[in-house]
Every structure is written in C-alpha cells, then in structure tokens.
Motif scaffolding. Structure first.
Motif, PDB file in Angstrom:
ATOM      1  N   UNK A 189       0.823  -1.207   0.000  1.00 61.83           N
ATOM      2  CA  UNK A 189       0.000   0.000   0.000  1.00 61.83           C
ATOM      3  C   UNK A 189       0.857   1.256   0.000  1.00 61.83           C
ATOM      4  N   UNK A 190       2.025   1.192   0.659  1.00 63.06           N
ATOM      5  CA  UNK A 190       2.981   2.304   0.699  1.00 63.06           C
ATOM      6  C   UNK A 190       4.352   1.711   0.959  1.00 63.06           C
ATOM      7  N   UNK A 191       5.396   2.475   0.640  1.00 67.58           N
ATOM      8  CA  UNK A 191       6.747   2.032   0.977  1.00 67.58           C
ATOM      9  C   UNK A 191       6.774   1.732   2.471  1.00 67.58           C
ATOM     10  N   UNK A 192       7.389   0.623   2.852  1.00 66.24           N
ATOM     11  CA  UNK A 192       7.312   0.177   4.240  1.00 66.24           C
ATOM     12  C   UNK A 192       8.592  -0.537   4.636  1.00 66.24           C
ATOM     13  N   UNK A 193       9.252  -0.029   5.657  1.00 65.78           N
ATOM     14  CA  UNK A 193      10.458  -0.642   6.196  1.00 65.78           C
ATOM     15  C   UNK A 193      10.115  -1.331   7.510  1.00 65.78           C
ATOM     16  N   UNK A 194      10.648  -2.506   7.727  1.00 67.31           N
ATOM     17  CA  UNK A 194      10.542  -3.233   9.002  1.00 67.31           C
ATOM     18  C   UNK A 194       9.141  -3.694   9.377  1.00 67.31           C
ATOM     19  N   UNK A 195       8.380  -4.322   8.443  1.00 68.80           N
ATOM     20  CA  UNK A 195       7.098  -4.898   8.848  1.00 68.80           C
ATOM     21  C   UNK A 195       7.335  -6.224   9.583  1.00 68.80           C
ATOM     22  N   UNK A 196       6.311  -7.049   9.657  1.00 67.89           N
ATOM     23  CA  UNK A 196       6.354  -8.331  10.347  1.00 67.89           C
ATOM     24  C   UNK A 196       7.599  -9.136  10.013  1.00 67.89           C
ATOM     25  N   UNK A 207      -3.349 -11.723  -2.277  1.00 66.93           N
ATOM     26  CA  UNK A 207      -3.937 -13.012  -2.628  1.00 66.93           C
ATOM     27  C   UNK A 207      -2.867 -13.789  -3.376  1.00 66.93           C
ATOM     28  N   UNK A 208      -2.438 -14.913  -2.831  1.00 69.43           N
ATOM     29  CA  UNK A 208      -1.284 -15.643  -3.345  1.00 69.43           C
ATOM     30  C   UNK A 208      -1.501 -16.230  -4.737  1.00 69.43           C
ATOM     31  N   UNK A 209      -2.731 -16.551  -5.103  1.00 70.21           N
ATOM     32  CA  UNK A 209      -2.994 -17.198  -6.390  1.00 70.21           C
ATOM     33  C   UNK A 209      -2.966 -16.248  -7.575  1.00 70.21           C
ATOM     34  N   UNK A 210      -2.969 -14.941  -7.313  1.00 65.76           N
ATOM     35  CA  UNK A 210      -2.980 -14.000  -8.432  1.00 65.76           C
ATOM     36  C   UNK A 210      -2.076 -12.805  -8.142  1.00 65.76           C
ATOM     37  N   UNK A 211      -1.410 -12.339  -9.180  1.00 65.67           N
ATOM     38  CA  UNK A 211      -0.580 -11.152  -9.034  1.00 65.67           C
ATOM     39  C   UNK A 211      -1.456  -9.950  -8.762  1.00 65.67           C
ATOM     40  N   UNK A 212      -0.935  -9.029  -7.995  1.00 59.71           N
ATOM     41  CA  UNK A 212      -1.697  -7.813  -7.727  1.00 59.71           C
ATOM     42  C   UNK A 212      -1.146  -7.083  -6.520  1.00 59.71           C
ATOM     43  N   UNK A 213      -1.596  -5.865  -6.345  1.00 63.41           N
ATOM     44  CA  UNK A 213      -1.148  -5.048  -5.232  1.00 63.41           C
ATOM     45  C   UNK A 213      -1.754  -5.527  -3.921  1.00 63.41           C
ATOM     46  N   UNK A 214      -1.115  -5.148  -2.821  1.00 60.66           N
ATOM     47  CA  UNK A 214      -1.638  -5.452  -1.499  1.00 60.66           C
ATOM     48  C   UNK A 214      -2.955  -4.718  -1.276  1.00 60.66           C
ATOM     49  N   UNK A 266       6.934   3.895   7.748  1.00 58.65           N
ATOM     50  CA  UNK A 266       6.623   4.402   6.408  1.00 58.65           C
ATOM     51  C   UNK A 266       6.465   5.916   6.352  1.00 58.65           C
ATOM     52  N   UNK A 267       7.330   6.810   6.759  1.00 55.56           N
ATOM     53  CA  UNK A 267       8.561   6.609   7.512  1.00 55.56           C
ATOM     54  C   UNK A 267       8.331   6.492   9.016  1.00 55.56           C
ATOM     55  N   UNK A 268       7.209   7.022   9.571  1.00 56.14           N
ATOM     56  CA  UNK A 268       6.922   6.820  10.988  1.00 56.14           C
ATOM     57  C   UNK A 268       6.353   5.436  11.221  1.00 56.14           C
ATOM     58  N   UNK A 269       6.276   5.015  12.470  1.00 58.00           N
ATOM     59  CA  UNK A 269       5.751   3.687  12.802  1.00 58.00           C
ATOM     60  C   UNK A 269       4.256   3.644  12.466  1.00 58.00           C
ATOM     61  N   UNK A 270       3.818   2.552  11.810  1.00 57.81           N
ATOM     62  CA  UNK A 270       2.436   2.432  11.334  1.00 57.81           C
ATOM     63  C   UNK A 270       1.739   1.216  11.941  1.00 57.81           C
ATOM     64  N   UNK A 271       0.409   1.223  11.893  1.00 54.73           N
ATOM     65  CA  UNK A 271      -0.394   0.115  12.415  1.00 54.73           C
ATOM     66  C   UNK A 271      -1.092  -0.678  11.320  1.00 54.73           C
ATOM     67  N   UNK A 272      -0.783  -0.426  10.082  1.00 55.36           N
ATOM     68  CA  UNK A 272      -1.497  -1.009   8.946  1.00 55.36           C
ATOM     69  C   UNK A 272      -1.189  -2.502   8.790  1.00 55.36           C
ATOM     70  N   UNK A 273      -2.241  -3.291   8.570  1.00 49.04           N
ATOM     71  CA  UNK A 273      -2.127  -4.698   8.183  1.00 49.04           C
ATOM     72  C   UNK A 273      -2.567  -4.768   6.724  1.00 49.04           C
ATOM     73  N   UNK A 274      -1.784  -5.460   5.892  1.00 49.33           N
ATOM     74  CA  UNK A 274      -2.134  -5.584   4.480  1.00 49.33           C
ATOM     75  C   UNK A 274      -1.902  -7.019   4.014  1.00 49.33           C
ATOM     76  N   UNK A 275      -2.603  -7.394   2.944  1.00 48.79           N
ATOM     77  CA  UNK A 275      -2.471  -8.766   2.449  1.00 48.79           C
ATOM     78  C   UNK A 275      -2.445  -8.799   0.933  1.00 48.79           C
TER      79      UNK A 275
END
Length: 119
Positions: A6-13, A41-48, A30-39
């Motif tokens: 969803x956005x540039x993200x350093x140091x997630x899970x 779908x493994x079967x198809x290419x696409x953005x989070x 991103x650059x501050x600490x964020x609370x966002x969870x994103x996923x």
C-alpha cells in the motif's frame, strides 16, 4: 513483479503470516511507525489490499500463524513492546488483543507447527 504494498514500508512483520490463499504483513515504518495490516492473494498477481489495523502502531513484530489465525508479537512502539495481537487470516478486520509476552522483544521471528506458535 507481483505487485506493490500500500505504501513504501520498512521493518514490517518478521516471520510469515499466511494461509493457503493469503499472505499478510503488518506494521513497519513508512517513515513513521504504522499500524497497517495488508495482504496479497497468493494465487494472483496484484497489489496489497488493506486488511485492518494492529491494536497499536509498531515496527518489527514477530509473526507466527496456524492455518486460520496469525499473531504479531512484540516490536517497537517506539519503545520495545510485549504486546501480542491476533487476526483471523480469512476475515479482514482489525487485530484484537491476544495477551502479552513475558518480556519485551523486537526484531525476532516466530515459528509455528500449524497448531500453535512460539515467538
């Protein structure tokens, strides 16, 4: 190229959170600490896609999962945390409180046998 977060993200899970259909990452800087969870779908290419939010913004939580539930433990809020959150991987929603680690920890991995997890 599979897609983008969803956005540039350093140091997630640190440690995989996934089911047979979804891959999930949470938190980060991103650059501050964020609370966002994103996923993705493994079967198809696409953005989070937005999944929901952690109970608190934090970077580098350790991840562990079963086939249905994922946990995010510890991390930096910016102080090192002992918080554990959980999600149900198949259902998009905010994380809920799972309990606390016995110590504060960051930059660690989680492990799971598919039934339980260690951080």
């Amino acid at each position: 190229d599979f897609g983008n977060l969803l956005a540039a993200n350093e140091s997630p899970t640190l440690g995989p959170i996934s089911s047979s259909t979804r891959g999930v990452v949470a938190g980060g800087k991103a650059p501050g600490i964020v609370n966002v969870i994103q996923y993705v779908t493994l079967a198809s290419e696409g953005n989070a896609t937005d999944f929901g939010d952690l109970t608190a913004a934090r970077a580098q939580p350790g991840g562990a999962c079963s086939t249905t539930r994922g946990t995010f433990a510890g991390g930096e809020e910016p102080a090192v945390s002992n918080r554990i959150d959980f999600i149900t991987i198949a259902t998009t929603a905010n994380a809920a409180d799972f309990g606390d680690l016995t110590i504060t920890v960051s930059r660690h991995g989680g492990n799971s046998n598919g039934n339980g997890g260690l951080s």
